[in-house]
Design an enzyme around this catalytic site. Structure first.
Site, PDB file in Angstrom:
ATOM      1  N   LYS A 215       1.057  -1.033   0.076  1.00 19.18           N
ATOM      2  CA  LYS A 215       0.169   0.052  -0.119  1.00 19.18           C
ATOM      3  C   LYS A 215       0.605   1.413   0.058  1.00 19.18           C
ATOM      4  O   LYS A 215       0.912   2.194  -1.141  1.00 19.18           O
ATOM      5  CB  LYS A 215      -0.280   0.222   1.151  1.00 19.18           C
ATOM      6  CG  LYS A 215      -2.294   0.849   1.297  1.00 19.18           C
ATOM      7  CD  LYS A 215      -3.010   1.035   3.109  1.00 19.18           C
ATOM      8  CE  LYS A 215      -1.438   2.083   3.475  1.00 19.18           C
ATOM      9  NZ  LYS A 215      -1.149   2.481   5.053  1.00 19.18           N
ATOM     10  N   CYS A 285     -19.144   5.490   5.803  1.00 13.35           N
ATOM     11  CA  CYS A 285     -18.712   4.629   5.398  1.00 13.35           C
ATOM     12  C   CYS A 285     -17.945   3.927   6.493  1.00 13.35           C
ATOM     13  O   CYS A 285     -16.655   3.123   5.908  1.00 13.35           O
ATOM     14  CB  CYS A 285     -18.307   4.082   4.159  1.00 13.35           C
ATOM     15  SG  CYS A 285     -18.709   2.684   3.993  1.00 13.35           S
ATOM     16  N   CYS A 292     -25.336   4.761   7.173  1.00 16.59           N
ATOM     17  CA  CYS A 292     -25.868   4.118   6.052  1.00 16.59           C
ATOM     18  C   CYS A 292     -27.422   4.872   5.838  1.00 16.59           C
ATOM     19  O   CYS A 292     -27.788   5.215   4.681  1.00 16.59           O
ATOM     20  CB  CYS A 292     -26.491   3.188   6.135  1.00 16.59           C
ATOM     21  SG  CYS A 292     -25.669   1.450   6.498  1.00 16.59           S
ATOM     22  N   CYS A 295     -25.750   7.676   3.384  1.00 16.26           N
ATOM     23  CA  CYS A 295     -25.756   7.809   1.996  1.00 16.26           C
ATOM     24  C   CYS A 295     -26.217   7.927   0.848  1.00 16.26           C
ATOM     25  O   CYS A 295     -26.974   7.123   1.825  1.00 16.26           O
ATOM     26  CB  CYS A 295     -24.360   6.137   2.481  1.00 16.26           C
ATOM     27  SG  CYS A 295     -23.989   6.022   1.623  1.00 16.26           S
ATOM     28  N   CYS A 301     -26.146  -0.366  -2.262  1.00 13.35           N
ATOM     29  CA  CYS A 301     -25.055  -0.840  -1.827  1.00 13.35           C
ATOM     30  C   CYS A 301     -25.673  -1.960  -1.315  1.00 13.35           C
ATOM     31  O   CYS A 301     -26.371  -1.893  -0.533  1.00 13.35           O
ATOM     32  CB  CYS A 301     -24.280  -0.416  -0.825  1.00 13.35           C
ATOM     33  SG  CYS A 301     -23.183  -0.788   0.547  1.00 13.35           S
TER      34      CYS A 301
END
Length: 330
Positions: A215, A285, A292, A295, A301
């Site tokens: 990463k 998130c 949620c 969102c 989703c």
């Protein structure tokens, strides 16, 4: 006798080739993708079944996109991609338009130096150190640690002359600060000896440095060298990609997620997706208690749909009963 058999087989093959394939027509008032083959004279049951299986295969593969193959011109290479991913991407960009997440002001790409003018290789070095400090550490703490190191100042020569304990004290309370102080000293020594106090310009050599993982290497290539050769996947990108269904199957590690994303995501989005999802994961998130309800992706989703389908728990109010006569309780 043998010649007669060959003649018979040849005539039989011509007769089969002369047959017309049955026509398909949609069956009314039936489920979607169900078809009925008209029975025509001369078409046997085996031919009808073969045609039905061919139709079913065509319907199953209709959702897979095929593109020309570079390796073999003339052939098409089929590529899987998640449903509604473009809609997800645009909605997340809308939610991130305010740039109010910690990564927007304290991300590793913004911590190059407090100085207005700095040598390019020193800037790249500081970017790498910031990435090393960011592992399992919040952006606010990483930013504070980098600023403390910059007071030394933060360059190869100074770090080599600085005691490891002093480095550990400067980066405290970053996660695993003592181990990271060791990594910083060892990595800095390698950069001095092998790379003329600069950082490697490829993934393989970056990953060989102490304390540097995939990463960090991919993000270092993007932030320090301005070359995006892959997607930097941290815990936020890993978690959100699985929640949105951006992987064929659930992945267990960030490195698995990176490989899955790079298979279908356009390269033009590789640089943007890390910054976008990290901020989205910090604000909405979240790993625990995702918002949620707030969102914009909740209807697209899989995780958001499950959350909205669950009945909300109602808090029970405690009722206090007071008795006028104490003897009543006896």
């Amino acid at each position: 006798m043998l010649m007669k058999k060959f003649a018979y087989i040849k005539n039989f093959s011509k007769a089969v080739c002369a047959q017309n394939f049955p026509k398909l027509e949609a069956k009314d008032n039936e489920k979607e993708n169900q078809f009925l083959i008209k029975e025509e004279p001369g078409i046997d049951r085996i031919s009808r079944r073969l045609k039905e299986r061919t139709n079913n295969l065509d319907m199953k593969t209709s959702g897979i996109k095929c593109e020309p193959s570079e390796e073999e011109p003339g052939l098409k290479k089929c590529k899987w991609e998640p449903a509604n991913w473009k809609e997800h991407f645009e909605l997340i960009k809308q939610m991130r338009s305010g740039l109010s997440a910690p990564v927007d002001s304290m991300g590793c790409d913004t911590l190059s130096s407090i100085d207005a003018v700095i040598e390019p290789r020193t800037r790249r070095y500081q970017c790498l150190i910031a990435l090393m400090l960011s592992s399992q550490t919040k952006d606010e703490i990483t930013a504070r640690a980098v600023i403390e190191l910059q007071k030394l100042p933060l360059d190869v020569e100074t770090i080599l002359q600085t005691d490891e304990g002093k480095i550990a004290s400067a980066i405290y309370p970053a996660g695993f600060y003592r181990r990271k102080a060791q990594y910083i000293k060892k990595t800095t020594q390698i950069l001095k000896e092998k790379y003329d106090s600069d950082i490697p310009n490829n993934i393989d050599e970056l990953c060989k440095l102490p304390g540097v993982g995939p990463k960090m290497a991919y993000l270092a290539m993007s932030c320090a060298w301005k070359k995006t050769v892959g997607i930097g996947v941290d815990t936020h990108v890993h978690r959100i990609s699985n929640r949105l269904g951006w992987t064929k199957k659930e992945t267990k590690t960030p490195e698995q997620t990176r490989k899955e994303l790079e298979e279908w995501m356009p390269e033009s989005l590789w640089y943007e997706v890390n910054h976008l999802l990290v901020g989205f994961g910090q604000e909405i998130c979240r790993p625990v208690g995702p918002k949620c309800a707030n969102c914009l992706c909740k209807d697209l989703c899989p995780t958001g749909k499950e959350s909205s389908a669950k009945p909300k728990k109602t808090k029970r109010k405690a009722v206090k009963i007071e008795f006028e006569n104490e003897n009543y309780c006896k």
